[in-house]
Design a protein around this motif. Structure first.
Motif, PDB file in Angstrom:
ATOM      1  N   PRO A 185       0.858  -1.070  -0.019  1.00  0.00           N
ATOM      2  CA  PRO A 185      -0.007   0.093   0.033  1.00  0.00           C
ATOM      3  C   PRO A 185       0.937   1.156  -0.013  1.00  0.00           C
ATOM      4  CG  PRO A 185      -0.169  -1.251   2.101  1.00  0.00           C
ATOM      5  CD  PRO A 185       0.648  -2.045   1.238  1.00  0.00           C
ATOM      6  N   ILE A 186       0.303   2.320  -0.764  1.00  0.00           N
ATOM      7  CA  ILE A 186       1.245   3.415  -0.535  1.00  0.00           C
ATOM      8  C   ILE A 186       0.106   4.564  -0.005  1.00  0.00           C
ATOM      9  CG2 ILE A 186       1.715   5.583  -2.340  1.00  0.00           C
ATOM     10  CD1 ILE A 186       1.831   3.465  -4.645  1.00  0.00           C
ATOM     11  N   GLY A 187       0.972   5.152   0.988  1.00  0.00           N
ATOM     12  CA  GLY A 187       0.210   6.179   1.493  1.00  0.00           C
ATOM     13  C   GLY A 187       0.683   7.738   1.259  1.00  0.00           C
ATOM     14  N   ASP A 188      -0.357   8.184   0.488  1.00  0.00           N
ATOM     15  CA  ASP A 188       0.120   9.621  -0.092  1.00  0.00           C
ATOM     16  C   ASP A 188      -0.172  10.441   1.040  1.00  0.00           C
ATOM     17  OD1 ASP A 188      -0.164  12.125  -1.175  1.00  0.00           O
ATOM     18  OD2 ASP A 188      -1.415  11.667  -2.914  1.00  0.00           O
ATOM     19  N   THR A 189       0.671  10.959   1.689  1.00  0.00           N
ATOM     20  CA  THR A 189       0.751  11.849   3.050  1.00  0.00           C
ATOM     21  C   THR A 189       0.579  13.243   2.956  1.00  0.00           C
ATOM     22  OG1 THR A 189       2.814  12.010   3.682  1.00  0.00           O
ATOM     23  CG2 THR A 189       1.750   9.993   4.248  1.00  0.00           C
ATOM     24  N   TRP A 190      -0.311  13.911   3.378  1.00  0.00           N
ATOM     25  CA  TRP A 190      -0.554  15.319   3.077  1.00  0.00           C
ATOM     26  C   TRP A 190      -0.041  16.020   4.593  1.00  0.00           C
ATOM     27  CZ3 TRP A 190      -3.639  19.262   5.609  1.00  0.00           C
ATOM     28  CH2 TRP A 190      -3.255  20.525   5.181  1.00  0.00           C
ATOM     29  N   ARG A 191       0.798  16.913   4.400  1.00  0.00           N
ATOM     30  CA  ARG A 191       1.149  17.689   5.848  1.00  0.00           C
ATOM     31  C   ARG A 191       1.896  19.081   5.348  1.00  0.00           C
ATOM     32  NH1 ARG A 191       6.106  15.528   7.672  1.00  0.00           N
ATOM     33  NH2 ARG A 191       5.609  17.139   9.449  1.00  0.00           N
ATOM     34  N   GLN A 192       2.272  19.700   6.220  1.00  0.00           N
ATOM     35  CA  GLN A 192       3.021  20.948   5.977  1.00  0.00           C
ATOM     36  C   GLN A 192       3.994  21.083   7.262  1.00  0.00           C
ATOM     37  OE1 GLN A 192      -0.688  23.568   6.146  1.00  0.00           O
ATOM     38  NE2 GLN A 192      -0.080  24.071   4.122  1.00  0.00           N
ATOM     39  N   ILE A 240      -3.441  14.189   6.429  1.00  0.00           N
ATOM     40  CA  ILE A 240      -4.480  13.600   5.525  1.00  0.00           C
ATOM     41  C   ILE A 240      -3.679  12.528   4.683  1.00  0.00           C
ATOM     42  CG2 ILE A 240      -6.240  13.539   3.794  1.00  0.00           C
ATOM     43  CD1 ILE A 240      -6.687  16.420   4.349  1.00  0.00           C
ATOM     44  N   SER A 241      -4.176  11.163   5.183  1.00  0.00           N
ATOM     45  CA  SER A 241      -3.308  10.040   4.512  1.00  0.00           C
ATOM     46  C   SER A 241      -4.068   8.844   4.869  1.00  0.00           C
ATOM     47  CB  SER A 241      -2.149   9.858   5.529  1.00  0.00           C
ATOM     48  OG  SER A 241      -1.322   8.651   5.097  1.00  0.00           O
ATOM     49  N   PRO A 242      -3.828   7.740   3.965  1.00  0.00           N
ATOM     50  CA  PRO A 242      -4.533   6.602   4.224  1.00  0.00           C
ATOM     51  C   PRO A 242      -3.547   5.895   5.296  1.00  0.00           C
ATOM     52  CG  PRO A 242      -3.553   6.812   1.896  1.00  0.00           C
ATOM     53  CD  PRO A 242      -3.186   7.931   2.680  1.00  0.00           C
ATOM     54  N   ILE A 243      -4.206   4.966   5.982  1.00  0.00           N
ATOM     55  CA  ILE A 243      -3.671   4.230   6.884  1.00  0.00           C
ATOM     56  C   ILE A 243      -3.559   2.800   5.986  1.00  0.00           C
ATOM     57  CG2 ILE A 243      -3.907   2.996   9.156  1.00  0.00           C
ATOM     58  CD1 ILE A 243      -5.580   5.457  10.224  1.00  0.00           C
ATOM     59  N   PRO A 244      -2.136   2.355   5.893  1.00  0.00           N
ATOM     60  CA  PRO A 244      -2.099   1.168   5.071  1.00  0.00           C
ATOM     61  C   PRO A 244      -2.635  -0.209   5.474  1.00  0.00           C
ATOM     62  CG  PRO A 244       0.096   1.930   6.091  1.00  0.00           C
ATOM     63  CD  PRO A 244      -1.027   2.908   6.408  1.00  0.00           C
TER      64      PRO A 244
END
Ligand code: WT7
Length: 635
Positions: free
Chosen positions: A394-401, A409-413
């Motif tokens: 699984p790929i986590g496309d993780t949004w943060r700053q 915001i991110s999937p949990i694998p």
């Protein structure tokens, strides 16, 4: 049900609902169960977004390094905390256990104290990705000094600005750094920066490249002899929950970089919690994030998040293409990496190379993949999924700053079904929303708007160092009672978020956040330049590249344009760093402006994107005729 380690979609929804219904109880339980506190908090949360204020775990006392190191000593003392993988694959890898890390951090902390660093002092760290970078950060945190890490690719001018803005008393650097087949004179850059930084009293120098450098007597000290005579234990400084832990600068759309200030308890709790879930870390796993510690991703997810969880984290000094484009995969095989976290720009660069660079290596250890820093395009996502993940990772496309501290915001694998290019669902405790142009929240799905967050979370930045008004103006004034991210986003029918990119004058180039104003300021310092404007345009590796429109003064007109282009990029390299160089520079007689004198970047952006058929209404411009000239000469 486990709140700390989410293992199913049903659990996620349950935990998420609870975190929204009763945030204080939710965070209190997470904090109680998973950390070491010297004193319990009096109040979980206090906040007022109209003043840009939030405090978490007020009244609690702790030290983050006790949580990162000391508490693991009885159970994980001989476990590897850091794997240091040097730039040159021929050089020996180092495995640093939790016990060794403890000793090295303590010794370093004692050196800091001996050199007069006290709780609350700011220490600038300008180091390559070597163990001393991690150790010096932790040493600061151990004694309550505030670290200000400056990415070692920044120029002397950028470094100087960041040192002076928060008045650092000390700089920690090295004689030089290795990057691929290059050696960079870091100490020379520091010397240049310190020509005008009167706040700095001491410079500690790590020996890395054995280059010949100048030592300024009384100010500069080699680190090693000081460490050798330092005591091997150092008691923690007991910190308050809201004491500053670090300052990290990020580009703004105007003027000075912003010194985002993060505090201790909330940052620790949130980074630890997100690390555990986003990477589904298990005790024996080896985790590798390829970012530099000089960015927020490195702070939160190379160092603090993994260490609080007792993880083994890889520190890689080098670059993806040295000695060849197989380096990342060689490291994955060598250390049997289980979680691999990188940036879309790296994926795109790697995907352009011959597949044999991947196929040579055994990647079967990989369980989870991650990306961060900019939107990932579909093609890159599929390459990552097929070629690296073999379709079952699984790929986590993780949004943060930088401002958010942790992943928002991110999937949990293994829990959240993924869709290419979607960062999917908010983390427990995070309440995102989309706003329309009129400033109203858009309810219902699907939706497309400006991404905001309407409730505080523990790892949010507390202020901009020395300028709370700017913090308030930048993040809490666009939309009433909301934190505005500067990003646009879509929300699909199922509530999944897809981040579409910046809606302000920040451009993300190779995952680096660049404000247009500082680059324009640098260009305008060229004696032949009258005015300039920068926009981004799509680039197949960098995501975006920079396109500059430059008006020359009369005196510059006769000059050779190619030479001018080189000089402009040289100036940008000196003032900001090579990452901010322009790919295209178009000389023009004017820039499209509104009647109030504001540059219409929308038009410039369209021209740079080669979308000139529909430029929208240009009749309100002060100088509509210039648009035709710019189109005709576009690069
Ligand atoms: C901006 C923040 C290595 C540093 C991490 C970035 C963009 C970040 C994603 C993502 C789309 C993303 C946003 C954000 N961004 N992650 N997964 N998808 N865009 O920290 O340097 O403060 O940059 O990076 O535009 O606002 P940063």
């Amino acid at each position: 049900m486990s709140q700390y380690h989410i293992k199913s979609l049903e659990e996620y929804f349950q935990v998420y609902r609870k975190s929204i219904r009763d945030p204080e109880t939710f965070w209190e339980e997470i904090a109680e169960e998973n950390f070491i506190w010297r004193k319990r908090w009096d109040k979980v949360l206090d906040w007022n977004f109209s003043n840009a204020e939030a405090t978490w775990f007020q009244g609690a006392q702790l030290n983050i390094t006790e949580n990162c190191i000391d508490r693991h000593l009885p159970t994980r003392g001989n476990k590897t905390a850091l794997i240091f993988e040097p730039n040159n694959p021929e050089e020996k890898t180092q495995h640093i256990t939790y016990k060794q890390l403890h000793q090295r951090v303590c010794q370093f902390a004692n050196v800091l104290k001996e050199k007069g660093i006290k709780r609350g002092d700011r220490v600038c760290i300008y180091l390559p990705m070597i163990p001393e970078l991690a150790i010096s950060i932790l040493a600061c945190a151990r004694i309550g000094a505030i670290h200000n890490v400056v990415f070692a690719g920044f120029s002397a001018t950028a470094l100087q600005t960041r040192i002076n803005d928060c008045e650092c008393k000390m700089v920690i650097t090295s004689d030089g750094s290795f990057r691929g087949n290059k050696t960079i004179d870091l100490k020379g850059i520091v010397d240049e920066a310190l020509k005008n930084a009167p706040c700095v009293e001491t410079v500690l120098v790590v020996q890395r490249t054995h280059s010949k450098i100048e030592m300024n007597e009384g100010r500069d000290f080699w680190l090693q002899p000081l460490l050798d005579s330092a005591y091997k234990d150092c008691a923690i400084e007991v910190m308050d929950a809201e004491d500053p832990l670090f300052i990290l600068y990020t580009s703004g759309s105007t003027g000075m970089p912003k010194g985002m200030m993060h505090t201790t308890a909330g940052y620790m709790v949130y980074c630890a919690y997100t690390f555990k879930n986003v990477f589904q870390y298990r005790e024996e796993d080896v985790y590798w994030c390829t970012a530099d510690i000089g960015w927020i991703t490195g702070h939160s997810y190379i160092l603090y998040g993994p260490l609080v969880n007792g993880a083994t984290t890889v520190l890689f000094e080098g670059v993806p293409n040295y000695p060849d484009w197989g380096r990342f995969w060689q490291i994955v095989e060598k250390h049997k990496v289980n979680q691999f976290y990188t940036a879309p720009t790296a994926i795109r660069a790697l995907a352009k190379e011959n597949l044999s660079f991947v196929e040579k290596y055994n990647l079967s250890s990989l369980k989870v993949l991650g990306t961060v820093g900019e939107p990932i395009n579909e093609e890159a996502w599929h390459w990552y999924d097929d070629i690296i993940g073999k379709g079952n990772t699984p790929i986590g496309d993780t949004w943060r700053q930088t401002e958010t501290g942790g992943i928002m915001i991110s999937p949990i694998p293994f829990v959240t079904p993924t869709i290419p290019t979607f960062a999917t669902l908010p983390f427990p405790g995070i309440q995102p929303c989309l706003m329309d142009e009129k400033g109203e929240e858009i309810n219902g799905n699907p939706a497309n708007g400006r991404l905001c967050v309407k409730f505080p979370w523990p790892s949010m930045a507390r202020t901009i160092w020395g300028n709370h008004q700017r913090y308030k103006d930048t993040y809490f004034s666009t939309f009433e009672n909301k934190y505005f991210t500067g990003d646009g986003a879509l929300r699909d029918n199922t509530g999944y978020y897809r981040i579409t990119g910046r809606v302000d004058d920040v451009i993300i180039v190779s995952g680096h956040n660049l404000g247009t104003a500082p680059i324009e300021d640098a260009i305008n310092e060229h004696p032949a330049v009258a005015e300039s404007a920068i926009v981004g345009f799509p680039h197949d590796v960098k995501g975006n590249a920079l396109y500059g429109y430059v008006i020359l003064k009369e005196t510059g007109e006769s000059r050779n344009h190619d030479n001018l282009r080189k000089e402009i990029n040289q100036l940008i390299t000196e003032k900001i760093g090579p990452i901010a160089k322009l790919d295209k520079i178009q000389f023009t007689s004017g820039l499209p402006k509104t009647r109030s004198g504001k540059i219409m970047r929308r038009i410039l952006r369209k021209i740079a994107h080669k979308e000139t058929s529909n430029l929208g209404d240009t009749s309100t411009l002060l100088n509509p005729e210039v648009v035709q000239e710019i189109i005709e000469n576009a690069l």
